[in-house]
Design a protein around this motif. Structure first.
Motif, PDB file in Angstrom:
ATOM      1  N   UNK A  51      -2.807  37.721  25.133  1.00  0.00           N
ATOM      2  CA  UNK A  51      -3.733  36.587  25.200  1.00  0.00           C
ATOM      3  C   UNK A  51      -3.833  35.885  23.843  1.00  0.00           C
ATOM      4  N   UNK A  52      -3.873  36.667  22.759  1.00  0.00           N
ATOM      5  CA  UNK A  52      -3.933  36.079  21.422  1.00  0.00           C
ATOM      6  C   UNK A  52      -2.711  35.224  21.122  1.00  0.00           C
ATOM      7  N   UNK A  53      -1.546  35.729  21.512  1.00  0.00           N
ATOM      8  CA  UNK A  53      -0.316  34.962  21.299  1.00  0.00           C
ATOM      9  C   UNK A  53      -0.300  33.721  22.176  1.00  0.00           C
ATOM     10  N   UNK A  54      -0.773  33.852  23.419  1.00  0.00           N
ATOM     11  CA  UNK A  54      -0.855  32.678  24.304  1.00  0.00           C
ATOM     12  C   UNK A  54      -1.792  31.625  23.727  1.00  0.00           C
ATOM     13  N   UNK A  55      -2.891  32.066  23.149  1.00  0.00           N
ATOM     14  CA  UNK A  55      -3.832  31.130  22.527  1.00  0.00           C
ATOM     15  C   UNK A  55      -3.180  30.402  21.350  1.00  0.00           C
ATOM     16  N   UNK A  56      -2.426  31.141  20.540  1.00  0.00           N
ATOM     17  CA  UNK A  56      -1.713  30.513  19.413  1.00  0.00           C
ATOM     18  C   UNK A  56      -0.692  29.500  19.914  1.00  0.00           C
ATOM     19  N   UNK A  57       0.064  29.891  20.931  1.00  0.00           N
ATOM     20  CA  UNK A  57       1.071  28.980  21.466  1.00  0.00           C
ATOM     21  C   UNK A  57       0.425  27.733  22.066  1.00  0.00           C
ATOM     22  N   UNK A  58      -0.716  27.902  22.701  1.00  0.00           N
ATOM     23  CA  UNK A  58      -1.431  26.744  23.241  1.00  0.00           C
ATOM     24  C   UNK A  58      -1.897  25.823  22.111  1.00  0.00           C
ATOM     25  N   UNK A  59      -2.356  26.422  21.012  1.00  0.00           N
ATOM     26  CA  UNK A  59      -2.774  25.627  19.856  1.00  0.00           C
ATOM     27  C   UNK A  59      -1.587  24.861  19.267  1.00  0.00           C
ATOM     28  N   UNK A  60      -0.387  25.439  19.390  1.00  0.00           N
ATOM     29  CA  UNK A  60       0.823  24.775  18.906  1.00  0.00           C
ATOM     30  C   UNK A  60       1.349  23.751  19.908  1.00  0.00           C
ATOM     31  N   UNK A  61       0.671  23.621  21.054  1.00  0.00           N
ATOM     32  CA  UNK A  61       1.118  22.668  22.061  1.00  0.00           C
ATOM     33  C   UNK A  61       2.147  23.232  23.009  1.00  0.00           C
ATOM     34  N   UNK A  62       2.243  24.551  23.112  1.00  0.00           N
ATOM     35  CA  UNK A  62       3.176  25.222  24.002  1.00  0.00           C
ATOM     36  C   UNK A  62       2.422  26.217  24.886  1.00  0.00           C
ATOM     37  N   UNK A  63       1.596  25.715  25.805  1.00  0.00           N
ATOM     38  CA  UNK A  63       0.801  26.633  26.631  1.00  0.00           C
ATOM     39  C   UNK A  63       1.678  27.480  27.552  1.00  0.00           C
TER      40      UNK A  63
END
Length: 125
Positions: A51-63
């Motif tokens: 989930x933490x990595x998914x949150x980071x990727x979403x912040x980078x614009x890659x949900x």
């Protein structure tokens, strides 16, 4: 005009380098998430990392979609959870990440109780 052209060229180099570093970071996060092994760590810790990595990727614009998150959790699951993988595969309802995590946590808890009961019985013998 030369100053503007040179300034544009000067600015394009850092932008290009940033794009390369950004792309590498996103690729690395995705790779780390997909290669996370769930065996020796607890389900809660594993899901928190995903989930933490998914949150980071979403912040980078890659949900990462919920379906992909579920697949990531299920792909590296240890053998002890094979029954959960089978159950999830035959489910008529679409899986939610919350449902999957709850089922895995229950299964893990049952396994821990079983192991502790077996070790107590072994000690008594």
């Amino acid at each position: 005009m030369d100053i503007i052209a040179n300034a544009g060229e000067l600015w394009s180099k850092p932008c290009h380098l940033f794009a390369v570093i950004y792309g590498v970071k996103v690729s690395r996060l995705k790779h780390d998430m997909h290669s996370l092994k769930k065996g020796p760590i607890l389900v809660k810790e594993c899901v928190a990392k995903i989930k933490g990595t998914c949150d980071l990727l979403e912040a980078f614009g890659h949900p990462i979609s919920t379906v992909d998150q579920i697949d990531i959790v299920l792909v590296g699951i240890s053998v002890e959870f094979d029954s959960m993988l089978t159950m999830a595969s035959f489910s008529f309802e679409p899986l939610t990440i919350e449902w999957l995590v709850n089922i895995l946590l229950e299964c893990e808890h049952s396994q821990q109780i079983f192991v502790s009961e077996v070790s107590v019985q072994v000690n008594l013998v």
